[in-house]
Design a protein around this motif. Structure first.
Motif, PDB file in Angstrom:
ATOM      1  N   ASP A 265       0.841  -1.194   0.000  1.00  0.00           N
ATOM      2  CA  ASP A 265       0.000   0.000   0.000  1.00  0.00           C
ATOM      3  C   ASP A 265       0.879   1.249   0.000  1.00  0.00           C
ATOM      4  OD1 ASP A 265      -2.150   1.671   0.092  1.00  0.00           O
ATOM      5  OD2 ASP A 265      -2.452   1.493   2.263  1.00  0.00           O
ATOM      6  N   ARG A 266       1.571   1.457  -1.100  1.00  0.00           N
ATOM      7  CA  ARG A 266       2.440   2.614  -1.256  1.00  0.00           C
ATOM      8  C   ARG A 266       2.700   2.822  -2.742  1.00  0.00           C
ATOM      9  NH1 ARG A 266       8.389   0.324   0.640  1.00  0.00           N
ATOM     10  NH2 ARG A 266       9.071   2.230  -0.400  1.00  0.00           N
ATOM     11  N   TYR A 267       3.166   3.996  -3.090  1.00  0.00           N
ATOM     12  CA  TYR A 267       3.469   4.260  -4.494  1.00  0.00           C
ATOM     13  C   TYR A 267       4.576   3.319  -4.958  1.00  0.00           C
ATOM     14  CZ  TYR A 267       0.735   8.571  -4.327  1.00  0.00           C
ATOM     15  OH  TYR A 267      -0.283   9.484  -4.205  1.00  0.00           O
ATOM     16  N   CYS A 268       4.426   2.833  -6.194  1.00  0.00           N
ATOM     17  CA  CYS A 268       5.489   2.020  -6.779  1.00  0.00           C
ATOM     18  C   CYS A 268       6.371   2.917  -7.637  1.00  0.00           C
ATOM     19  CB  CYS A 268       4.893   0.878  -7.606  1.00  0.00           C
ATOM     20  SG  CYS A 268       3.978   1.426  -9.069  1.00  0.00           S
ATOM     21  N   MET A 269       7.392   2.323  -8.214  1.00  0.00           N
ATOM     22  CA  MET A 269       8.238   3.082  -9.120  1.00  0.00           C
ATOM     23  C   MET A 269       7.867   2.713 -10.558  1.00  0.00           C
ATOM     24  SD  MET A 269       9.986   5.121  -7.257  1.00  0.00           S
ATOM     25  CE  MET A 269      11.339   5.674  -8.262  1.00  0.00           C
ATOM     26  N   HIS A 270       8.760   2.124 -11.309  1.00  0.00           N
ATOM     27  CA  HIS A 270       8.520   1.872 -12.736  1.00  0.00           C
ATOM     28  C   HIS A 270       7.771   0.578 -12.999  1.00  0.00           C
ATOM     29  CE1 HIS A 270      11.707  -0.666 -11.573  1.00  0.00           C
ATOM     30  NE2 HIS A 270      11.909  -1.146 -12.775  1.00  0.00           N
ATOM     31  N   GLU A 271       7.524  -0.209 -11.964  1.00  0.00           N
ATOM     32  CA  GLU A 271       6.809  -1.471 -12.116  1.00  0.00           C
ATOM     33  C   GLU A 271       5.958  -1.685 -10.877  1.00  0.00           C
ATOM     34  OE1 GLU A 271      10.008  -4.178 -12.713  1.00  0.00           O
ATOM     35  OE2 GLU A 271      10.771  -3.997 -10.679  1.00  0.00           O
ATOM     36  N   CYS A 272       4.862  -2.405 -11.053  1.00  0.00           N
ATOM     37  CA  CYS A 272       3.974  -2.667  -9.929  1.00  0.00           C
ATOM     38  C   CYS A 272       3.709  -4.164  -9.825  1.00  0.00           C
ATOM     39  CB  CYS A 272       2.657  -1.911 -10.085  1.00  0.00           C
ATOM     40  SG  CYS A 272       1.643  -2.449 -11.477  1.00  0.00           S
ATOM     41  N   ILE A 273       3.314  -4.581  -8.640  1.00  0.00           N
ATOM     42  CA  ILE A 273       3.006  -5.989  -8.407  1.00  0.00           C
ATOM     43  C   ILE A 273       1.540  -6.117  -7.980  1.00  0.00           C
ATOM     44  CG2 ILE A 273       3.470  -8.013  -6.962  1.00  0.00           C
ATOM     45  CD1 ILE A 273       6.349  -7.143  -6.786  1.00  0.00           C
ATOM     46  N   VAL A 274       0.818  -7.005  -8.652  1.00  0.00           N
ATOM     47  CA  VAL A 274      -0.504  -7.440  -8.200  1.00  0.00           C
ATOM     48  C   VAL A 274      -0.458  -8.961  -8.104  1.00  0.00           C
ATOM     49  CG1 VAL A 274      -1.703  -5.466  -9.218  1.00  0.00           C
ATOM     50  CG2 VAL A 274      -1.433  -7.562 -10.556  1.00  0.00           C
ATOM     51  N   THR A 275      -1.406  -9.544  -7.396  1.00  0.00           N
ATOM     52  CA  THR A 275      -1.411 -10.991  -7.236  1.00  0.00           C
ATOM     53  C   THR A 275      -2.803 -11.550  -7.504  1.00  0.00           C
ATOM     54  OG1 THR A 275      -2.100 -11.327  -4.930  1.00  0.00           O
ATOM     55  CG2 THR A 275       0.152 -10.541  -5.289  1.00  0.00           C
ATOM     56  N   SER A 276      -2.888 -12.866  -7.617  1.00  0.00           N
ATOM     57  CA  SER A 276      -4.158 -13.551  -7.882  1.00  0.00           C
ATOM     58  C   SER A 276      -4.781 -14.108  -6.605  1.00  0.00           C
ATOM     59  CB  SER A 276      -3.928 -14.689  -8.888  1.00  0.00           C
ATOM     60  OG  SER A 276      -3.005 -15.636  -8.357  1.00  0.00           O
ATOM     61  N   LYS A 277      -4.449 -13.534  -5.453  1.00  0.00           N
ATOM     62  CA  LYS A 277      -5.003 -14.046  -4.199  1.00  0.00           C
ATOM     63  C   LYS A 277      -6.530 -14.002  -4.182  1.00  0.00           C
ATOM     64  CE  LYS A 277      -1.125 -13.183  -1.047  1.00  0.00           C
ATOM     65  NZ  LYS A 277      -0.682 -12.450   0.159  1.00  0.00           N
ATOM     66  N   LYS A 278      -7.120 -12.971  -4.779  1.00  0.00           N
ATOM     67  CA  LYS A 278      -8.576 -12.866  -4.819  1.00  0.00           C
ATOM     68  C   LYS A 278      -9.203 -13.945  -5.708  1.00  0.00           C
ATOM     69  CE  LYS A 278      -8.769  -7.869  -3.965  1.00  0.00           C
ATOM     70  NZ  LYS A 278      -9.202  -6.551  -4.499  1.00  0.00           N
ATOM     71  N   GLN A 279      -8.436 -14.438  -6.689  1.00  0.00           N
ATOM     72  CA  GLN A 279      -8.967 -15.424  -7.620  1.00  0.00           C
ATOM     73  C   GLN A 279      -8.746 -16.866  -7.152  1.00  0.00           C
ATOM     74  OE1 GLN A 279      -7.147 -12.581  -8.737  1.00  0.00           O
ATOM     75  NE2 GLN A 279      -9.149 -11.664  -9.154  1.00  0.00           N
ATOM     76  N   LYS A 280      -7.950 -17.044  -6.101  1.00  0.00           N
ATOM     77  CA  LYS A 280      -7.632 -18.405  -5.646  1.00  0.00           C
ATOM     78  C   LYS A 280      -8.866 -19.153  -5.155  1.00  0.00           C
ATOM     79  CE  LYS A 280      -3.904 -19.550  -3.523  1.00  0.00           C
ATOM     80  NZ  LYS A 280      -2.787 -19.645  -2.543  1.00  0.00           N
ATOM     81  N   ALA A 281      -9.863 -18.431  -4.666  1.00  0.00           N
ATOM     82  CA  ALA A 281     -11.088 -19.087  -4.184  1.00  0.00           C
ATOM     83  C   ALA A 281     -11.800 -19.831  -5.303  1.00  0.00           C
ATOM     84  CB  ALA A 281     -12.028 -18.037  -3.577  1.00  0.00           C
ATOM     85  N   GLN A 282     -11.604 -19.372  -6.551  1.00  0.00           N
ATOM     86  CA  GLN A 282     -12.201 -20.053  -7.703  1.00  0.00           C
ATOM     87  C   GLN A 282     -11.223 -21.032  -8.358  1.00  0.00           C
ATOM     88  OE1 GLN A 282     -12.694 -16.584  -7.253  1.00  0.00           O
ATOM     89  NE2 GLN A 282     -14.685 -17.163  -6.384  1.00  0.00           N
ATOM     90  N   GLY A 283     -10.110 -21.278  -7.690  1.00  0.00           N
ATOM     91  CA  GLY A 283      -9.123 -22.203  -8.229  1.00  0.00           C
ATOM     92  C   GLY A 283      -8.257 -21.615  -9.323  1.00  0.00           C
ATOM     93  N   ILE A 284      -8.216 -20.285  -9.404  1.00  0.00           N
ATOM     94  CA  ILE A 284      -7.442 -19.590 -10.437  1.00  0.00           C
ATOM     95  C   ILE A 284      -6.109 -19.153  -9.854  1.00  0.00           C
ATOM     96  CG2 ILE A 284      -7.392 -17.661 -12.055  1.00  0.00           C
ATOM     97  CD1 ILE A 284      -9.576 -19.689 -12.642  1.00  0.00           C
ATOM     98  N   HIS A 285      -5.039 -19.443 -10.573  1.00  0.00           N
ATOM     99  CA  HIS A 285      -3.697 -19.047 -10.141  1.00  0.00           C
ATOM    100  C   HIS A 285      -3.087 -18.075 -11.150  1.00  0.00           C
ATOM    101  CE1 HIS A 285      -3.511 -21.962  -6.816  1.00  0.00           C
ATOM    102  NE2 HIS A 285      -4.205 -22.755  -7.620  1.00  0.00           N
ATOM    103  N   THR A 286      -1.974 -17.506 -10.776  1.00  0.00           N
ATOM    104  CA  THR A 286      -1.301 -16.529 -11.633  1.00  0.00           C
ATOM    105  C   THR A 286      -0.972 -17.108 -13.004  1.00  0.00           C
ATOM    106  OG1 THR A 286      -0.413 -15.157  -9.856  1.00  0.00           O
ATOM    107  CG2 THR A 286       0.890 -15.271 -11.868  1.00  0.00           C
TER     108      THR A 286
END
Length: 480
Positions: A371-392
């Protein structure tokens, strides 16, 4: 396209792509051993020239590159390479130079090397630069060799340990090991910063260096960098700057001003020369005054109006045949001159803006671990999608159906289900919006129809592979 026949499956008897003239050289028997002479004609397909052209053109269209689409690989900086750089590199007076030519006959080339070194030294805040290393990891190895030579020259033989954060590029500990030193890992804080207490606990009389990427591989700037430098320097160690992420800071802040003693640049990332496919690359390193005597030889020096080769007094020797990948220098030189100081700074600012835009637009659909500003690249994850069996990996495969190359996945290793997105400065808002909408659509599919993601890709030439089998038993040739 998916079921397109292979070249060996095409053809009709009698078709020809071209007619070769009859052999007009007398055949001499006995020139080749009988064991290597074919006894019957090869079973090659017979095709027209048009069929051959279409086949190879279609194959080339399967390749993905920056010139064909958005390439958001995190920690790679796959930005557009201006074509003027390629034109400059093809100038005969530069492309046809031979490395063994007398220095008096290649003054223009020596001047180019010298001026690229000067520019990189200024951008990095360093006293001098060597252009010899031909990759980022090669620059790491060279930098660590300089650090080791510096400690040994002072009789400080106990300094054999290199500290690396747990978010570091994998080449960092590998380079330390290759250099005969021991890599010591330290943990990151929950916000992605280096744990200063952990750093203080491991520094000591055996510390040779700390290898650090700033911004880090988490896409975050180490705001405590001055304190980090003080801790390492007070312990007698040096700081090595992994410049893989320099596209976020050029023209804004210099590694030398942060306290670093050695810095490498990836010319094939930050300075817009061809990237990928194994090379060629260039990983020049800049150093502080104390390390200048140890730089690889030879170096270009300016003597009056002339440019000459010189050997530093305590040089570690050569680290590459001849002087490095000269063709890459010419491209970087053209890029630096055409951009200028203001242009380089704007490139960094636009890269950071684009990454934060992607982060903000995706943080509702995906988990955002920091929860902070990123620089030239950002990271998101598939944690919200894991409940449906979806991975990165599933999301990456589904992105292919939308026509986008996936971002870097599962890196850094310390972030579960990571997707690292680096949009670079060369992409338009419209391109970013298209990518963002594709990502949001996939998140919606995860809720409504997860099977379409799990079984993706559906519209590519090759469907989903068994990646473990492909790695262990790759099929590298066609068989009928």
């Amino acid at each position: 396209m998916k079921n397109q026949p292979l070249l060996f499956e095409l053809g009709k008897s009698g078709r020809r792509a071209l007619d070769l003239p009859a052999l007009d050289v007398p055949v001499q028997k006995g020139l080749l051993p009988a064991t290597v002479i074919r006894s019957e004609e090869a079973a090659l397909p017979e095709l027209s020239q048009l069929e051959v052209m279409r086949h190879y053109t279609q194959l080339s269209n399967r390749n993905f590159g920056v010139d064909t689409g958005f390439y958001p690989l995190g920690s790679c900086t796959m930005k557009y390479n201006p074509k003027i750089n390629e034109d400059i590199a093809k100038i005969p007076g530069l492309s046809a130079v031979h490395p063994l030519q007398n220095a008096k006959l290649v003054q223009g080339s020596l001047r180019l090397i010298y001026e690229v070194e000067q520019a990189l030294s200024e951008i990095a805040g360093m006293a001098g630069t060597t252009m010899q290393p031909v990759a980022g990891a090669h620059g790491e190895l060279t930098g660590l060799k300089l650090i080791r030579a510096y400690h040994r020259d002072r009789g400080d033989l106990a300094r054999t340990k290199v500290i690396v954060p747990d978010s570091a590029h994998g080449t960092n500990p590998a380079s330390a090991t290759m250099c005969g030193m021991e890599a010591i890992e330290i943990k990151s804080e929950a916000d992605g910063s280096i744990d200063l207490a952990a750093l203080r606990a491991v520094v000591g009389p055996d510390t040779a260096a700390l290898m650090l990427t700033n911004p880090s591989t988490l896409g975050l700037f180490e705001t405590q960098i001055k304190e980090i430098a003080e801790i390492v320097h007070d312990a007698g160690g040096l700081l090595y700057y992994d410049g893989a992420n320099a596209n976020a800071i050029m023209g804004i802040v210099r590694p030398g001003d942060m306290g670093f003693d050695v810095v490498h640049f990836n010319l094939h990332k930050t300075f817009s020369t061809p990237h990928g496919g194994g090379g060629p690359g260039a990983g020049p390193i800049g150093v502080r005054e104390i390390l200048l005597p140890f730089l690889p030889e030879p170096r270009v020096i300016k003597n009056g109006e002339n440019f000459e080769w010189a050997v530093p007094t305590k040089s570690i020797g050569k680290v590459h045949g001849f002087y490095g990948n000269f063709g890459i220098f010419t491209r970087a030189y053209a890029y630096i001159l055409s951009m200028g100081a203001a242009g380089l700074r704007q490139a960094s600012e636009d890269a950071v803006l684009n990454a934060n835009y992607c982060k903000k637009m995706l943080e509702e659909a995906y988990d955002s671990p920091f929860d902070r500003y990123c620089m030239h690249e950002c990271i998101v994850t598939s944690k919200k999608q894991k409940a449906q069996g979806i991975h990165t990996l599933d999301i990456a495969k589904r992105l292919l159906d939308y026509g986008y190359h996936p971002p870097t996945i599962y890196f850094p290793l310390i972030v579960e289900e990571a997707m690292m997105i680096e949009p670079t400065e060369t992409e338009s808002k419209e391109t970013l919006d298209g990518f963002i909408e594709a990502m949001k659509s996939i998140a919606q599919e995860a809720e409504e129809n997860p099977e379409v993601i799990i079984s993706a890709p559906h519209h590519t030439v090759v469907s989903r592979l068994d990646e473990t089998l492909a790695a262990r038993k790759p099929v590298v040739k066609w068989e009928a």
